[in-house]
Design a protein around this motif. Structure first.
Motif, PDB file in Angstrom:
ATOM      1  N   UNK A  74       0.858  -1.190   0.000  1.00 42.84           N
ATOM      2  CA  UNK A  74       0.000   0.000   0.000  1.00 42.84           C
ATOM      3  C   UNK A  74       0.892   1.238   0.000  1.00 42.84           C
ATOM      4  N   UNK A  75       0.320   2.356  -0.389  1.00 44.22           N
ATOM      5  CA  UNK A  75       1.025   3.639  -0.253  1.00 44.22           C
ATOM      6  C   UNK A  75       0.438   4.340   0.968  1.00 44.22           C
ATOM      7  N   UNK A  76       1.324   4.952   1.781  1.00 41.43           N
ATOM      8  CA  UNK A  76       0.902   5.812   2.887  1.00 41.43           C
ATOM      9  C   UNK A  76       1.354   7.225   2.535  1.00 41.43           C
ATOM     10  N   UNK A  77       0.388   8.127   2.437  1.00 40.53           N
ATOM     11  CA  UNK A  77       0.686   9.508   2.020  1.00 40.53           C
ATOM     12  C   UNK A  77       0.250  10.462   3.122  1.00 40.53           C
ATOM     13  N   UNK A  78       1.168  11.341   3.560  1.00 40.48           N
ATOM     14  CA  UNK A  78       0.830  12.372   4.556  1.00 40.48           C
ATOM     15  C   UNK A  78       0.619  13.675   3.778  1.00 40.48           C
ATOM     16  N   UNK A  79      -0.618  14.207   3.807  1.00 39.63           N
ATOM     17  CA  UNK A  79      -0.867  15.419   3.030  1.00 39.63           C
ATOM     18  C   UNK A  79      -1.187  16.596   3.936  1.00 39.63           C
ATOM     19  N   UNK A  80      -1.439  17.817   3.439  1.00 35.76           N
ATOM     20  CA  UNK A  80      -1.269  18.093   1.995  1.00 35.76           C
ATOM     21  C   UNK A  80       0.208  18.283   1.624  1.00 35.76           C
ATOM     22  N   UNK A  81       0.516  17.947   0.404  1.00 36.73           N
ATOM     23  CA  UNK A  81       1.891  18.101  -0.090  1.00 36.73           C
ATOM     24  C   UNK A  81       1.956  19.254  -1.077  1.00 36.73           C
ATOM     25  N   UNK A  82       3.135  19.915  -1.121  1.00 41.09           N
ATOM     26  CA  UNK A  82       3.344  20.785  -2.279  1.00 41.09           C
ATOM     27  C   UNK A  82       4.617  20.281  -2.951  1.00 41.09           C
ATOM     28  N   UNK A  83       4.583  20.174  -4.249  1.00 41.31           N
ATOM     29  CA  UNK A  83       5.674  19.531  -4.992  1.00 41.31           C
ATOM     30  C   UNK A  83       6.575  20.592  -5.613  1.00 41.31           C
ATOM     31  N   UNK A  84       7.851  20.282  -5.716  1.00 35.51           N
ATOM     32  CA  UNK A  84       8.753  21.195  -6.446  1.00 35.51           C
ATOM     33  C   UNK A  84       9.952  20.402  -6.950  1.00 35.51           C
TER      34      UNK A  84
ATOM     35  N   UNK B 244      -9.741  17.610   0.046  1.00 35.76           N
ATOM     36  CA  UNK B 244      -9.816  16.177   0.356  1.00 35.76           C
ATOM     37  C   UNK B 244      -9.379  16.010   1.809  1.00 35.76           C
ATOM     38  N   UNK B 245      -9.945  14.998   2.484  1.00 37.48           N
ATOM     39  CA  UNK B 245      -9.484  14.658   3.841  1.00 37.48           C
ATOM     40  C   UNK B 245      -8.997  13.215   3.809  1.00 37.48           C
ATOM     41  N   UNK B 246      -7.824  12.985   4.341  1.00 36.10           N
ATOM     42  CA  UNK B 246      -7.196  11.655   4.266  1.00 36.10           C
ATOM     43  C   UNK B 246      -8.087  10.540   4.767  1.00 36.10           C
ATOM     44  N   UNK B 247      -7.971   9.370   4.122  1.00 36.92           N
ATOM     45  CA  UNK B 247      -8.725   8.171   4.527  1.00 36.92           C
ATOM     46  C   UNK B 247      -8.022   6.970   3.901  1.00 36.92           C
ATOM     47  N   UNK B 248      -8.502   5.771   4.227  1.00 42.28           N
ATOM     48  CA  UNK B 248      -7.985   4.562   3.564  1.00 42.28           C
ATOM     49  C   UNK B 248      -8.871   4.271   2.359  1.00 42.28           C
ATOM     50  N   UNK B 249      -8.244   4.112   1.208  1.00 42.02           N
ATOM     51  CA  UNK B 249      -9.003   3.857  -0.030  1.00 42.02           C
ATOM     52  C   UNK B 249      -8.368   2.686  -0.768  1.00 42.02           C
ATOM     53  N   UNK B 250      -9.114   2.139  -1.743  1.00 45.19           N
ATOM     54  CA  UNK B 250      -8.664   0.924  -2.422  1.00 45.19           C
ATOM     55  C   UNK B 250      -8.540   1.161  -3.922  1.00 45.19           C
ATOM     56  N   UNK B 251      -7.388   0.841  -4.460  1.00 40.53           N
ATOM     57  CA  UNK B 251      -7.210   0.940  -5.915  1.00 40.53           C
ATOM     58  C   UNK B 251      -7.954  -0.209  -6.581  1.00 40.53           C
ATOM     59  N   UNK B 252      -8.551   0.071  -7.726  1.00 44.40           N
ATOM     60  CA  UNK B 252      -9.324  -0.981  -8.425  1.00 44.40           C
ATOM     61  C   UNK B 252      -8.746  -1.280  -9.798  1.00 44.40           C
ATOM     62  N   UNK B 253      -8.041  -0.306 -10.393  1.00 49.26           N
ATOM     63  CA  UNK B 253      -7.414  -0.547 -11.694  1.00 49.26           C
ATOM     64  C   UNK B 253      -6.284   0.468 -11.846  1.00 49.26           C
TER      65      UNK B 253
ATOM     66  N   UNK C  91      -2.242  13.057  -2.248  1.00 49.47           N
ATOM     67  CA  UNK C  91      -1.195  14.095  -2.156  1.00 49.47           C
ATOM     68  C   UNK C  91      -1.791  15.425  -1.700  1.00 49.47           C
ATOM     69  N   UNK C  92      -3.050  15.678  -2.152  1.00 49.89           N
ATOM     70  CA  UNK C  92      -3.693  16.960  -1.841  1.00 49.89           C
ATOM     71  C   UNK C  92      -4.447  16.888  -0.505  1.00 49.89           C
TER      72      UNK C  92
END
Ligand code: EPZ
Length: 417
Positions: free
Chosen positions: A3-13, A359-368, A380-381
């Motif tokens: 699984x991926x664990x992501x701490x958001x929000x992120x800003x990318x550079x 968006x507010x963080x939660x556990x979600x499931x990839x399907x494809x 990320x957001x």
């Protein structure tokens, strides 16, 4: 499972480089069956689906070796015509060996790929096309059993411009007797890239990138050394991730020439893009505006970018409409995005995406594959922690995505589920 664990929000550079295209590499690997000489492919992404295609080629008697981003394939000792269910069920694109096997051996037994999460995925155009080339094709015990004395050029019409259908039959026609005309053929850049490689191998193909393609069969094809195009869908995914996180990043190796619809829609929803060189652009943006999207075959808006745009449009200041016209069940990411706080309503093949503040963080499931990319973008957001389960879907089509995003400053890590 990972699984991926992501701490958001992120800003990318910073800057990120796009990998080679999965959907261009797969047919090119299958094309190695057409010759007894080495096919050397550079810029091949290190992905699960690529490894599966390599395994299938070895199963057929070929040699398939990866040396960093280069794959060397030699099918001089092709000694099987059978693509077994065990392999084909893990990757539908295995059907791409059918055309080359028919061209080289004049018989093939390829397991029916079966459907997948996004749709039934029939292969009738592949079968009808082989019949148009004088093959006798039957379905027996879940396998496509195809035989021919020798393929003869014929006239093929695609009711829908199928990408792998066009690729499969183009490869079959290269060694058929006489001329083949394919009408309403797919024009995707990956189809064009394959055709360019086949021509370098000695194939006679006219009309590549057009909806009418003519192929004059030849007696044999030689080996080739070819560099695969970069992945326009990965590039588009990174662009959308930058906009969703109100960031600005430099993307290198972007096949901008093949991304008009993606770039156009990106700018329409508020994305900023500054093209620095033919394949380098600075992308990002601060505001996200609603829009209407209808997926279409190339050069229209690609279905493979639909899920990623649904994620970013969930943060738009207004309501968007997304119409999925290619696959019958490609909205499974909507329910998962709603778990992250989105407000998406599905009606048939249309999605109304009502913009929300965050968006507010939660556990979600990839399907494809592309749904998983959409959930990563939202994560990320999102504020707080997001866990994206079943990330093996993502590993099929994105090379080291968590590494690329971490290098851009994202807080994302891979863990065992
Ligand atoms: C290719 O799949 C891509 N895969 C898909 O990418 C992509 O989503 C799709 O093209 C559309 O662009 C590869 O290139 C390996 P189609 P393909 O045949 O060739 C119907 C990803 O995310 N159809 O163009 O299988 C079909 O059901 C993947 O990387 C028939 O009815 O797609 C669909 O509705 C997902 N009969 C439409 O045509 C057939 O014989 C387009 O399918 C074949 C297709």
């Amino acid at each position: 499972m990972d699984k991926f664990v992501i701490e958001g929000p992120n800003s990318l550079k910073g800057e990120v480089t796009v990998s080679g295209s999965k959907n261009a590499s797969l047919p090119m690997m299958a094309a190695a069956i057409l010759t007894t000489e080495d096919v050397i492919l550079h810029n091949v992404p290190d992905l699960k689906d690529i490894a599966t295609m390599c395994k299938l080629l070895v199963e057929l008697g070929c040699r398939c070796k990866r040396e960093d981003k280069t794959i060397v394939i030699n099918c001089s000792n092709l000694d099987s015509n059978k693509a077994p269910y065990e392999l084909v069920k893990t990757m539908r694109a295995s059907i791409l060996v059918l055309g080359p096997l028919m061209a080289r051996l004049h018989n093939a037994e390829v397991s029916l790929p079966g459907g997948c999460a996004i749709g039934v995925r029939p292969v009738n155009f592949h079968i009808d096309g082989l019949r148009a080339l004088s093959a006798d094709v039957k379905i027996e015990n879940g396998y496509i059993v195809s035989t021919a004395k020798k393929l003869k050029g014929g006239s093929i019409y695609f009711d829908i411009p199928s990408v792998t259908g066009t690729e499969n039959l183009m490869m079959a026609a290269t060694l058929a007797d006489g001329e083949t005309v394919m009408k309403n053929a797919a024009k995707e850049p990956e189809v064009v890239d394959l055709a360019k490689m086949l021509i370098m191998m000695g194939a006679k193909i006219d009309g590549i990138g057009d909806s009418i393609i003519r192929i004059d069969g030849v007696d044999k094809l030689s080996g080739v050394e070819y560099t695969v195009m970069n992945d326009r869908i990965e590039a588009g995914t990174l662009m959308v991730a930058a906009l969703a996180t109100s960031s600005e990043v430099t993307i290198k190796g972007m096949p901008i020439y093949a991304m008009d619809a993606i770039v156009d829609k990106f700018k329409e929803i508020g994305g900023k893009i500054e093209i620095i060189d033919k394949d380098v652009a600075v992308v990002g943006g601060k505001t996200i505006k609603p829009t209407i999207i209808s997926t279409a075959v190339y050069p229209g808006f690609p279905t493979d970018m639909q899920a990623q745009f649904m994620a970013v449009l969930s943060l738009a200041d207004g309501s968007s409409i997304i119409k999925e016209t290619i696959f019958e069940n490609r909205f499974m990411h909507a329910a998962e995005l709603n778990r992250l706080g989105a407000n998406i309503v599905i009606s048939g093949n249309e999605a109304v995406v009502n913009g929300v503040d965050r968006f507010v963080g939660a556990t979600v499931m990839a399907t494809d594959l592309r749904a998983s990319a959409s959930l990563v973008i939202a994560g990320l957001a999102a504020e707080g922690k997001t866990e994206v389960l079943r990330i093996y879907h993502l590993d099929r089509g994105y090379e080291k995505l968590e590494e690329k995003l971490s290098n851009l400053g994202a807080v994302i890590r891979r863990e065992k589920e």
